[in-house]
Motif scaffolding. Sequence first.
Motif, PDB file in Angstrom:
ATOM      1  N   MET B  92       4.709   7.785   7.803  1.00  0.00           N
ATOM      2  CA  MET B  92       5.239   8.100   6.462  1.00  0.00           C
ATOM      3  C   MET B  92       4.388   7.456   5.373  1.00  0.00           C
ATOM      4  O   MET B  92       4.074   8.082   4.358  1.00  0.00           O
ATOM      5  CB  MET B  92       6.682   7.600   6.330  1.00  0.00           C
ATOM      6  N   ARG B  95       1.251   9.136   4.326  1.00  0.00           N
ATOM      7  CA  ARG B  95       1.407  10.326   3.494  1.00  0.00           C
ATOM      8  C   ARG B  95       1.942  10.001   2.102  1.00  0.00           C
ATOM      9  O   ARG B  95       1.574  10.632   1.123  1.00  0.00           O
ATOM     10  CB  ARG B  95       2.346  11.322   4.193  1.00  0.00           C
ATOM     11  N   TRP B  96       2.859   9.027   2.059  1.00  0.00           N
ATOM     12  CA  TRP B  96       3.494   8.686   0.777  1.00  0.00           C
ATOM     13  C   TRP B  96       3.344   7.191   0.517  1.00  0.00           C
ATOM     14  O   TRP B  96       4.328   6.433   0.618  1.00  0.00           O
ATOM     15  CB  TRP B  96       4.965   9.077   0.796  1.00  0.00           C
ATOM     16  N   HIS B 118      -4.377  10.475   5.770  1.00  0.00           N
ATOM     17  CA  HIS B 118      -3.562  11.681   5.734  1.00  0.00           C
ATOM     18  C   HIS B 118      -4.183  12.738   4.830  1.00  0.00           C
ATOM     19  O   HIS B 118      -4.504  12.455   3.682  1.00  0.00           O
ATOM     20  CB  HIS B 118      -2.148  11.349   5.248  1.00  0.00           C
TER      21      HIS B 118
END
Lengths: 624, 659
Positions: B92, B95-96, B118
């Motif tokens: 996660m 990506r963020w 990513h």
Amino acid sequence: MNKIQSGDLNNIREKRVHEIKKFKAALMVCAGTGCVSAGSFKLKDLLEKELKERNLDNEYMVVPTGCNGFCAQGPIMVIQPDGIFYQKVKPEDIPEIINKLIQGKYVEKLLYKDIETGNYIPKMENIKFFGKQQLIALRNKGIINPENIEDAIARGAYNSLVKALKMKQQDIIDEVKGSGIRGRGGGGFPTGVKWEIAFKTSQEKNVIPYIICNADEGDPGAFMDRSIVEADPHTVIEGMLIGAKAIGASKGFVYIRKEYPLALERLEIAISQAKEMGLLGKNILGSDFNFDIKIHRGAGAFVCGEETALISSIQGKAGEPHQKPPVPAISGLRGKPTIINNVETWANIPVILDKGAGWFADIGSGDVSDSPWNGSSGTKVFSLVGNIEHTGLVEVPMGITLREIIYDIGGGIPDSRKFKAVQTGGPSGGCLPASHLDLSVDFDSLTKAGSMMGSGGMIVMDDKTCMVDVAKYFISFLKDESCGKCTPCREGLIALYQILDRITKGEGKDGDIELMEELSQTMSLASLCALGQTAANPVLSTIKYFRDEYEAHIKDKKCPAGVCKELISYSVNENCTGCTVCAKKCPVNAISGKVKEKHIIDPELCIKCGICYEVCKFDAIEIK
Amino acid sequence: MIEIIIDGKKIEVEKGTTILEAAKKLDIIIPAVCNREVVKAYGACRLCIVDVNDGNEIKMVTSCNYLINKEIEVFTQSDRVRKTRKMLLEMMLSRWPNVPMIKQFAADYGVTKPRMVHPLVDYSENACILCGLCVNACSEMVWEDIIGFAGRGENRRVVMPFEKHYEACIGCSTCANICPTGAIYMTDIPNKPADEKRIDKFGMKITEEMTLLDDQQCRMREVGTAHLTEIMNDYDLLPTTNYRFGSHKEAGKLHSDFFKSKFTQGLPDGCWLGCTMSCAKSIDNYELKSGPYKGQKVLVDGPEYETVAGCGANLGIFNPEFVIEANFYCDTYGIDTISYATGLAFVMECFENGILDKEKTGDLELIFGNEEAAMEILHQMGRGDGFGIIVGQGIRRMKKIFAEKYDLTDEQIQFMQDIGMEAKGLEYSEYVTKESLAMQGGYGLALKGAQHDEAWLIFMDMVNNQIPTFADKAEALHYFPMFRTWFGLMGLCKLPWNDVEPADNAETDEPAKVPGHVEGYVNFFSAMTGKEIDKFELIRQSERVYNFQRVFNFRLGYGNRKSDRIPYRSAGPVTIEEYESRAERYDKQLIEKWNYDIEGKTSKEKRDYLRKMREADYQKLCDAVYKRRGWDDNGIPTIEKMKELGMDLPEVVKVLKRA
């Protein structure tokens, strides 16, 4: 057409058999998708025209059939009752075929030529590809016209339904349980057990359960279900009818992908013919049993083959899997107990009822007399593709070895290349190396070896295959086909793809393999559905069996199989005769050299398209 | 109860409890991104994974949707669990990287810099993390599907259909409020509220109550108001055969279960899209049996309670199919189902009592239970012919027409006054008010006529006896009409006020007022306008308008004690038959309340005495209410009252001086 009663089936059968017997021979033209794309519909029309023009159409009949299985050799034609097998038939062959037919002879050049002996083999039964097969699900392939219900009835279709209508529900379930049959869609869950759960749940809750046939075959290189539906849709319908009777369902769905237009059309025809005859609908065969089938077209999402996603899709929702439990057999379509079985599973059911559980259980591996989990009974259909001589569809008893399938039936690897790996179980299956060729093909052995049975895709790879590239291919497919709902599947696949992509470009680094293993482990432990849980198999199995190939990419920046463009270079060796073909064909003019002198490839200009390698007749192009 | 062990701690839980819920009780925190109490467990983020030993094996499951059904041991912090969670957070975070919630969870597990690069990295702090809360909230809380997921795998994203603005979204803001990262936010708010966040909070509270409590309370989303039929019948409040009685042995045929089975759309049909209550229901493919659309399959919008009670029980027709058909044709002809039903009930009682006959009705035998005749009258009303022309004019005019046109005795004319269920010319809606004086006031003292939307006090008064004195009743008949007028002023629906109530409402000091919601409305007004008000000012806002309306009515010759009169049928038994059917109740009241010696008295004598007492009570009630509202003895607002409210406009004062 009038609605028929149980007893009428015999009359229809006898009438049809009698009709067929009036002809001297039947020209069975394969009209499976493979042969159709090779021109078999045209062939059939021309045959009919020719026969008519020569006033022979009362003596010889032309029958379009479903897939014969020997797809690489299409268009295929079999002349019955003698079983003369023609391959790669062209329209210009027709007059001669008919001439010989009248004389009771055959056209030699159209016969199959044995790979080892080089001899022509006139009869289908003597061709090894067919010889080692055992047909249950595909028992009617190439024998009936799938668009004519009477042909199917002539071969015994719906006889098992008559039997089932007289049986108690639990007795039908016991028969299926006793056969040991496990789900052919990949899960390998015992079918009878599933039925029993659905039956009992619907009795307890006093609700009407549903039946679903999963024909959402989405694996690259797999066409078992499509071929079954194309060749013998009535066996699927009959299987579903028996299942419905067993658990008390009155409505069934076939979830079939829209990319299968021919299968879809034949299924629609079969359903409407069955309805007209009263084999579907109300008071089937004059009994108090009602059952109807609705076709639901899938839009081509791989994940919709997962049962909970498939149910969502039928309900008009996004095709996303849901947490199990509850399993669909307890709470499925519209919250009702639902049995979902794959096309091939359904196709087996009428035979199990006809020949009995014991007969079926004796086929295959393991002893399933105590529990279906103790073995893999029956046969399995595989689509044999990749670097294999006989591309096509085969049905073999469980427990056969990979070697038998690949070499005895499949004819081995073409172009004298070496076998490198076989990928079973669809995209999320695993790649097994040569050391596993003697592995028994059954649910449990394949899983144990790091692959899986899956729905029956079998992709054979030769030594020119890069296993990192293969893993990347499957991960790329899965990355696009993951529904994206859960983190590990969605993000894990993106991450795996990124790493594999780097490795194949020569940008691999220390720790990549370990990171991929870590990602894979999280995916298999934490993913919501079986797609995510198995999605890392291509990576894990290739690392397990071909780790050195990964290391060659990462450490030495080399692709041993010569596939990964960034890691290879093309050069010209001493074999070069200076024929200039390569230079002429090179799309970027990277090859230079005078006539009859050795040529040179400019590595700066070369785009590694491989055309020079393909066109060189002297093995003078080298890939390193 | 099942005993389970979580991280070595024992706890007993009910079967079907999730591990996450059980852990919460033990104060064991399990990280989760996609889980909220108000939406069903979605199982997408997978962060809440735990190891479970079920006796056979140790398997990893998501704690949010694992339902406990046997003794198990749970490990929320095993090495394997921690390692897997760490990897998930690394995924996660890659990506963020800047979403605070992800960063925090990741830091808790020692992940600060992900090893993966990513391709879709989103550096926004408000990035959408695909948790699905918004999509599920829209579907489960609002019962709409305005947003959904599109695309697979890396293309997965939250969109409106076809990635275009979807007109059906009215911006209920539930998705924005539940979004954990701020990826969804409201823009272009047409009303430009002063304090948007405060309004969101108020809206979210109602939405959450709807989601969590409605199924146990009024089931408004499931069956709408149709469920009232059986409740009213149980309490003897369901009008049958023109309000003569409050229950009927055949009322079960009009049970909401039947209508629920007919409600086909399976989705809420809000008066305005985005309403989380969405109590309106509809029936698809209903095949009409009569009228101009006979044989056609139509969509019927309804029925709701008033239509079921009015067109069903009150006409003596216990056939739900008739109700559906009448519902459709009333809607199609533009006729109010209540006025049609109550008006026709009056006609039927007149017919059965000889005031009407087949000659007068154009050969229609308009007796209770005659479906065919009842439907024909409706079609006549729609077409504007036959006896339907007269019925269509309503009870007040019918009484006049019958008296003038037909040769009636004085008793018959008085009978019509007693049984014609209208006040101020408006037909009564469908509640029997005989045993609730306060509710008689609720109908009779409502400005627009016999409607219950100013005050619905039957349960407070009759069932729960919470307002025993005249002063109590007057207070209720002051407060509730004013409070409910406020909904009209604001353009709000009344139903979310008390058809779903906060879980702790019963424990408040004034449960009938739903204090938690009153506070919400006060907040709502203040946040919308920027002007801080309190709950007293809220009532005063209504009072200004309410009194102005009363003065307006007075100017037109109404708005006084005379116009507040009610038909006796709404206050007590008109006929001996009615008296005798509930004799025990009335006898008891005569003895206990009025010390009337019933010994040797005939039913007629008792009925007459009861009527005298009850009519007097109604007048006393008017006295008390007028006083509480600041009106004079004749029910007219005083100039002082108008001054106090700041409504002593010259025109108003001029009118009031005439009083």
